[in-house]
Design a protein around this motif. Structure first.
Motif: not given
Length: 424
Positions: A2-11
């Motif tokens: 899986a890739g990664e995302e910062r929490l701020r980018e998805v919520s």
């Protein structure tokens, strides 16, 4: 992987804020107010305090994340509610990602424990800590949704078991109060509302002859004719089965006060005997456990397994099986909590003892009545215990699958087809 995302980018992240203290109440005025993990249950928090002037409001489905020690614990709002400084609201930017986001955050709980242990975070997590939090994030929305469905199916069954336990327990409590506090079967016969051969809610026709049709005076007020004023110790006892640490196997289930939930006879959590450093009491499956320290007199539960417990817990068992439901009803009643609270002794740690508990005055029914009550309550308790054991098995499976699915070590083959076959 899986890739990664910062929490701020998805919520969207909303930090909690505590309203003025005078706006808090226990009357139900305003919105339920949750301050931290002390309010958390398995998945949804339990309302205890309300707030008439909330500062931060969560909507149903919002994720509630603890930002004070223990940091990183997760619950989900199942109603509109207010949150204090111990929590933050995590709201998925895409509603379809909300369930996946919940599991991704739950998968990081141990990471937060490591961060706290290293001293990198001092007692609380800031907005920046949350914004920079990196989450495993499969690129395809269908993969995220499939993972959430698999883990959510297990979680939903666990939650269903919990709610069923609450319902069964509430029914048992209500029936106890109806029979042994309000004496409703006797009053119904006395007033002609319950006639021979007739069934009423909680009053099957075949029990009609077990109850008298008169109330008589006693030192505790009016009681059913033929019943007696006695003591809890007349029908229950405290089996003293002390064990030294050397005699406790590491794998033995261990229950302490922190494992016992508020106002619930369903004990779903326990530790193990590994590393215990003082003497304990042994208990058997189906026996009653009672927290003997103030303010924990409301902590009463039925043991779901054989094990050992803290000496801050009294093991209570009926002298005869027929009295099980009656004894459980008495020690878990509000009146008994008030009695133990008033009589507890000690300055630093006020407590009660079995000797004091045994002196509690009760109205003793005829044994056939107690037997009939046990016959109605025992299957409900057995079903609660079966649900607890099933839920622990499901939780172990979910916890084993969660990191593998979230990290991409396990993949859902053809996620689009998987979801289509399930109507998602």
């Amino acid at each position: 992987m899986a890739g990664e995302e910062r929490l701020r980018e998805v919520s969207e992240i909303v930090m909690g804020q505590s309203p003025p203290g005078e706006t808090y109440n226990e009357r139900g005025d305003g919105l339920p107010f949750f301050q931290g993990v002390a309010d958390f249950n398995y998945r949804h928090p339990t309302p205890r305090v309300f707030c008439s002037a909330p500062s931060r409001i969560a909507e149903p489905g919002d994720i509630l994340l603890s930002v004070r020690a223990p940091i990183g614990r997760v619950n989900v709002a199942d109603r509109k509610c207010a949150i204090g400084r111990g929590l933050s609201i995590i709201r998925a930017k895409r509603p379809d990602d909300s369930r996946y986001l919940e599991f991704a955050l739950r998968g990081l709980e141990r990471t937060w424990e490591a961060i706290e242990g290293s001293g990198s975070v001092f007692g609380n997590a800031t907005r920046r800590d949350l914004e920079e939090l990196r989450l495993p994030w499969p690129e395809r929305a269908s993969d995220r949704k499939a993972i959430a469905h698999i883990l959510g199916t297990l979680d939903d069954k666990i939650e269903l078991n919990r709610r069923m336990s609450e319902t069964l327990e509430a029914m048992a409590r209500a029936l106890f109060k109806w029979w042994f506090v309000d004496f409703e079967p006797v009053r119904a016969k006395l007033e002609g509302r319950w006639k021979c051969g007739q069934s009423l809610p909680g009053l099957p026709a075949h029990l009609y002859d077990l109850f008298p049709d008169r109330l008589v005076d006693s030192e505790l007020g009016e009681i059913p004719e033929g019943w007696e004023v006695g003591r809890l110790g007349d029908v229950a006892e405290h089996p003293r089965r002390g064990l030294k640490p050397v005699d406790i196997e590491p794998s033995t289930p261990y229950i302490a006060l922190e494992h016992m939930p508020r106002r619930s006879i369903a004990l779903s959590e326990w530790g193990t005997g590994d590393g215990l450093g003082s003497s304990k009491f042994r208990f058997k499956k189906g026996e009653i456990l009672f927290g003997k320290l103030r303010p924990y007199f409301h902590k009463v539960g039925v043991a779901p397994v054989d094990g050992v417990c803290s000496t801050d817990i009294v093991v209570v068992t009926p002298k005869r099986p027929n009295w099980f439901g009656f004894v459980l009803g008495q020690v878990s009643s509000v009146e008994f909590v008030e009695y133990t609270d008033a009589g507890s002794t000690g300055t630093k740690m006020p407590r009660t003892s079995w000797a004091d508990m045994a002196r509690y005055q009760v109205v003793l029914p005829l044994e056939p009545v107690a037997e009939a009550f046990a016959g109605l309550v025992r299957p409900a308790i057995d079903r609660i215990i079966a649900g607890i054991l099933e839920s622990r098995t499901l939780a172990a499976l979910r916890d084993a699958l969660l990191p593998k699915l979230i990290s991409g070590e396990l993949r859902v083959k053809d996620a689009e087809r998987f979801l289509e076959e399930r109507g998602l």
